[in-house]
Design a protein around this motif. Structure first.
Motif, mmCIF file in Angstrom:
data_model
loop_
_atom_site.group_PDB
_atom_site.id
_atom_site.type_symbol
_atom_site.label_atom_id
_atom_site.label_comp_id
_atom_site.label_asym_id
_atom_site.label_seq_id
_atom_site.Cartn_x
_atom_site.Cartn_y
_atom_site.Cartn_z
ATOM 1 N N LEU A 1 0.802 -1.225 0.000
ATOM 2 C CA LEU A 1 0.000 0.000 0.000
ATOM 3 C C LEU A 1 0.834 1.274 0.000
ATOM 4 O O LEU A 1 0.286 2.365 -0.195
ATOM 5 C CB LEU A 1 -0.924 0.005 1.223
ATOM 6 N N ASP A 2 2.119 1.155 0.207
ATOM 7 C CA ASP A 2 2.967 2.339 0.288
ATOM 8 C C ASP A 2 2.896 3.141 -1.015
ATOM 9 O O ASP A 2 3.139 2.616 -2.102
ATOM 10 C CB ASP A 2 4.417 1.927 0.566
ATOM 11 N N GLY A 3 2.545 4.396 -0.908
ATOM 12 C CA GLY A 3 2.446 5.268 -2.071
ATOM 13 C C GLY A 3 1.104 5.247 -2.772
ATOM 14 O O GLY A 3 0.911 5.959 -3.760
ATOM 15 N N ALA A 4 0.179 4.443 -2.271
ATOM 16 C CA ALA A 4 -1.139 4.349 -2.906
ATOM 17 C C ALA A 4 -2.061 5.451 -2.416
ATOM 18 O O ALA A 4 -2.038 5.829 -1.242
ATOM 19 C CB ALA A 4 -1.767 2.988 -2.636
ATOM 20 N N GLY A 5 -2.892 5.935 -3.328
ATOM 21 C CA GLY A 5 -3.912 6.897 -2.941
ATOM 22 C C GLY A 5 -5.257 6.260 -2.709
ATOM 23 O O GLY A 5 -6.108 6.799 -2.018
ATOM 24 N N ALA A 6 -5.458 5.074 -3.322
ATOM 25 C CA ALA A 6 -6.756 4.407 -3.210
ATOM 26 C C ALA A 6 -6.548 2.900 -3.198
ATOM 27 O O ALA A 6 -5.556 2.379 -3.719
ATOM 28 C CB ALA A 6 -7.671 4.798 -4.376
ATOM 29 N N VAL A 7 -7.518 2.197 -2.620
ATOM 30 C CA VAL A 7 -7.454 0.742 -2.548
ATOM 31 C C VAL A 7 -8.825 0.160 -2.830
ATOM 32 O O VAL A 7 -9.849 0.665 -2.352
ATOM 33 C CB VAL A 7 -6.929 0.268 -1.170
ATOM 34 N N PHE A 8 -8.844 -0.880 -3.645
ATOM 35 C CA PHE A 8 -10.056 -1.649 -3.899
ATOM 36 C C PHE A 8 -10.065 -2.794 -2.901
ATOM 37 O O PHE A 8 -9.162 -3.638 -2.905
ATOM 38 C CB PHE A 8 -10.060 -2.174 -5.328
ATOM 39 N N VAL A 9 -11.076 -2.825 -2.054
ATOM 40 C CA VAL A 9 -11.105 -3.722 -0.901
ATOM 41 C C VAL A 9 -12.018 -4.905 -1.167
ATOM 42 O O VAL A 9 -13.233 -4.756 -1.303
ATOM 43 C CB VAL A 9 -11.572 -2.979 0.369
ATOM 44 N N VAL A 10 -11.408 -6.095 -1.231
ATOM 45 C CA VAL A 10 -12.168 -7.330 -1.384
ATOM 46 C C VAL A 10 -11.707 -8.301 -0.307
ATOM 47 O O VAL A 10 -10.541 -8.694 -0.277
ATOM 48 C CB VAL A 10 -11.959 -7.979 -2.763
ATOM 49 N N THR A 11 -12.606 -8.662 0.580
ATOM 50 C CA THR A 11 -12.329 -9.730 1.537
ATOM 51 C C THR A 11 -13.368 -10.819 1.303
ATOM 52 O O THR A 11 -14.485 -10.544 0.875
ATOM 53 C CB THR A 11 -12.377 -9.226 2.984
ATOM 54 N N ALA A 12 -12.992 -12.073 1.591
ATOM 55 C CA ALA A 12 -13.821 -13.175 1.126
ATOM 56 C C ALA A 12 -14.155 -14.220 2.173
ATOM 57 O O ALA A 12 -14.857 -15.181 1.856
ATOM 58 C CB ALA A 12 -13.126 -13.869 -0.052
ATOM 59 N N ASN A 13 -13.696 -14.046 3.406
ATOM 60 C CA ASN A 13 -13.904 -15.101 4.394
ATOM 61 C C ASN A 13 -14.649 -14.559 5.609
ATOM 62 O O ASN A 13 -14.067 -13.838 6.430
ATOM 63 C CB ASN A 13 -12.562 -15.696 4.821
ATOM 64 N N PRO A 14 -15.922 -14.918 5.766
ATOM 65 C CA PRO A 14 -16.689 -14.435 6.926
ATOM 66 C C PRO A 14 -16.133 -14.907 8.266
ATOM 67 O O PRO A 14 -16.464 -14.325 9.298
ATOM 68 C CB PRO A 14 -18.091 -15.033 6.693
ATOM 69 N N LEU A 15 -15.301 -15.921 8.237
ATOM 70 C CA LEU A 15 -14.701 -16.424 9.474
ATOM 71 C C LEU A 15 -13.437 -15.653 9.835
ATOM 72 O O LEU A 15 -12.830 -15.933 10.881
ATOM 73 C CB LEU A 15 -14.379 -17.919 9.334
ATOM 74 N N ARG A 16 -13.052 -14.699 8.995
ATOM 75 C CA ARG A 16 -11.870 -13.868 9.269
ATOM 76 C C ARG A 16 -12.237 -12.390 9.180
ATOM 77 O O ARG A 16 -11.778 -11.660 8.299
ATOM 78 C CB ARG A 16 -10.746 -14.196 8.282
ATOM 79 N N PRO A 17 -13.071 -11.901 10.095
ATOM 80 C CA PRO A 17 -13.437 -10.479 10.053
ATOM 81 C C PRO A 17 -12.253 -9.560 10.269
ATOM 82 O O PRO A 17 -12.302 -8.380 9.903
ATOM 83 C CB PRO A 17 -14.461 -10.356 11.190
ATOM 84 N N GLU A 18 -11.180 -10.103 10.818
ATOM 85 C CA GLU A 18 -9.993 -9.281 11.053
ATOM 86 C C GLU A 18 -9.297 -8.891 9.757
ATOM 87 O O GLU A 18 -8.439 -7.994 9.754
ATOM 88 C CB GLU A 18 -9.007 -10.016 11.973
ATOM 89 N N ASP A 19 -9.646 -9.531 8.640
ATOM 90 C CA ASP A 19 -9.003 -9.177 7.377
ATOM 91 C C ASP A 19 -9.245 -7.708 7.026
ATOM 92 O O ASP A 19 -8.321 -6.996 6.634
ATOM 93 C CB ASP A 19 -9.511 -10.075 6.247
ATOM 94 N N ASP A 20 -10.480 -7.252 7.149
ATOM 95 C CA ASP A 20 -10.767 -5.841 6.882
ATOM 96 C C ASP A 20 -10.053 -4.944 7.884
ATOM 97 O O ASP A 20 -9.537 -3.880 7.523
ATOM 98 C CB ASP A 20 -12.279 -5.597 6.936
ATOM 99 N N GLU A 21 -10.014 -5.365 9.135
ATOM 100 C CA GLU A 21 -9.346 -4.564 10.165
ATOM 101 C C GLU A 21 -7.858 -4.415 9.864
ATOM 102 O O GLU A 21 -7.290 -3.322 9.991
ATOM 103 C CB GLU A 21 -9.557 -5.213 11.534
ATOM 104 N N ASN A 22 -7.212 -5.505 9.465
ATOM 105 C CA ASN A 22 -5.780 -5.453 9.173
ATOM 106 C C ASN A 22 -5.495 -4.600 7.946
ATOM 107 O O ASN A 22 -4.517 -3.837 7.913
ATOM 108 C CB ASN A 22 -5.244 -6.870 8.952
#
Length: 304
Positions: A75-96
């Motif tokens: 993510l270094d130097g990025a202005g935007a990110v397309f966020v796709v997470t796919a595992n409901p058993l890993r809600p921490e993915d979005d947090e991380n």
């Protein structure tokens, strides 16, 4: 200061990171971003070989949402990110991912979500996970856009093997209708949100296809496109759940069954709102969304 101005004022061209870049939508986001005059996207993937096999443009960054160091490097130097997470058993993915975005100065996030969360009666694991993830990004302090999509047309590829080998489509709730959407159209909307953050900041978009179709009707369309007779066989709720358990495990299988019953699939439950067509996608991409027949024709070789 607007999200777009923030990085411009820092004297650098903001890059874009595509997570889930080998997925049904992410691969098309990557391709659409790779146009003259734009910085090539960074593709965050778990499987670089798959990205190579898809011939995706951009810089591949191997990483997992559990690896904070790799997330920050990607993510270094990025202005935007397309966020796709796919595992409901890993809600921490979005947090991380959010923690890494904050640490590296990302200004705008486009979150891919599911239109089923708009149903107030949706309280299963998948709906709850998507809803909480949306809330996380809205409260993140970053500029954000949420794309809520209906069932991707590419889900029909799960039928390809049985079509090729037996001329049969087997699915739960053959009469349940859904306004399925072409992932390529979703990707086009995502790219607009990623590259025009000021215009799409704080927006939640409902993205559907142009028509409501049942699985039986989709089978009829595939039959016409392929020029061969196809049969449709309804799975029982028990058969569908058993298949989902083998693929995803019991918690997710139970959530998928609950969602199917809300849509009118299975043995109980009224017809839901999955068949409702929304005109937002047409407005965003400036043309009518792709029909299932057109999508099927473009992917016919995968069923033949």
């Amino acid at each position: 200061m607007s999200p777009a101005d923030a990085l411009a004022g820092a004297g650098r061209t903001p890059g874009i990171v595509v997570t889930g870049a080998t997925g049904a939508v992410g691969r098309h986001v990557a391709r659409l971003l790779a146009t003259p005059g734009r910085t090539a996207p960074t593709l965050l993937v778990r499987d670089p070989d798959k990205a190579a096999s898809l011939r995706l443009p951009g810089t591949v960054a191997e990483g997992d949402y559990a690896d904070g160091d790799r997330l920050r490097r990607a993510l270094d130097g990025a202005g935007a990110v397309f966020v796709v997470t796919a595992n409901p058993l890993r809600p921490e993915d979005d947090e991380n991912l959010l923690a890494a975005a904050r640490a590296t100065g990302v200004r705008h996030a486009v979150k891919l979500s599911w239109l089923g969360v708009a149903d107030p009666g949706a309280d299963d694991l998948v709906a709850t996970w998507n809803r909480r993830a949306e809330d996380l990004w809205r409260a993140s302090g970053l500029s954000w856009t949420v794309l809520r999509i209906r069932t991707p047309m590419s889900n029909a590829l799960a039928w390809a093997s049985s079509i090729r080998e037996h001329g049969v489509v087997r699915a739960l709730g053959g009469a349940a209708r859904t306004a399925c959407v072409d992932p390529r159209d979703v990707a086009e909307a995502a790219v607009r949100a990623l590259t025009e953050p000021d215009r799409h900041a704080s927006a939640t978009y409902a993205l559907t296809g142009p028509q409501d179709l049942s699985a039986r009707e989709q089978t009829a369309v595939l039959s016409e496109v392929l020029g061969r007779r196809l049969e449709f066989e309804d799975l029982t709720a028990e058969e569908a759940r058993a298949g989902w358990v083998r693929r995803y495990g019991e918690p997710i299988a139970d959530a998928l069954l609950a969602g199917a019953r809300r849509r009118g699939g299975g043995t109980t439950g009224p017809a839901g709102s999955a068949g409702r067509v929304d005109d937002t996608l047409a407005t965003l991409i400036g043309r009518p969304p792709t029909t299932f027949a057109a999508w099927a024709a473009d992917h016919a070789a995968l069923f033949a």
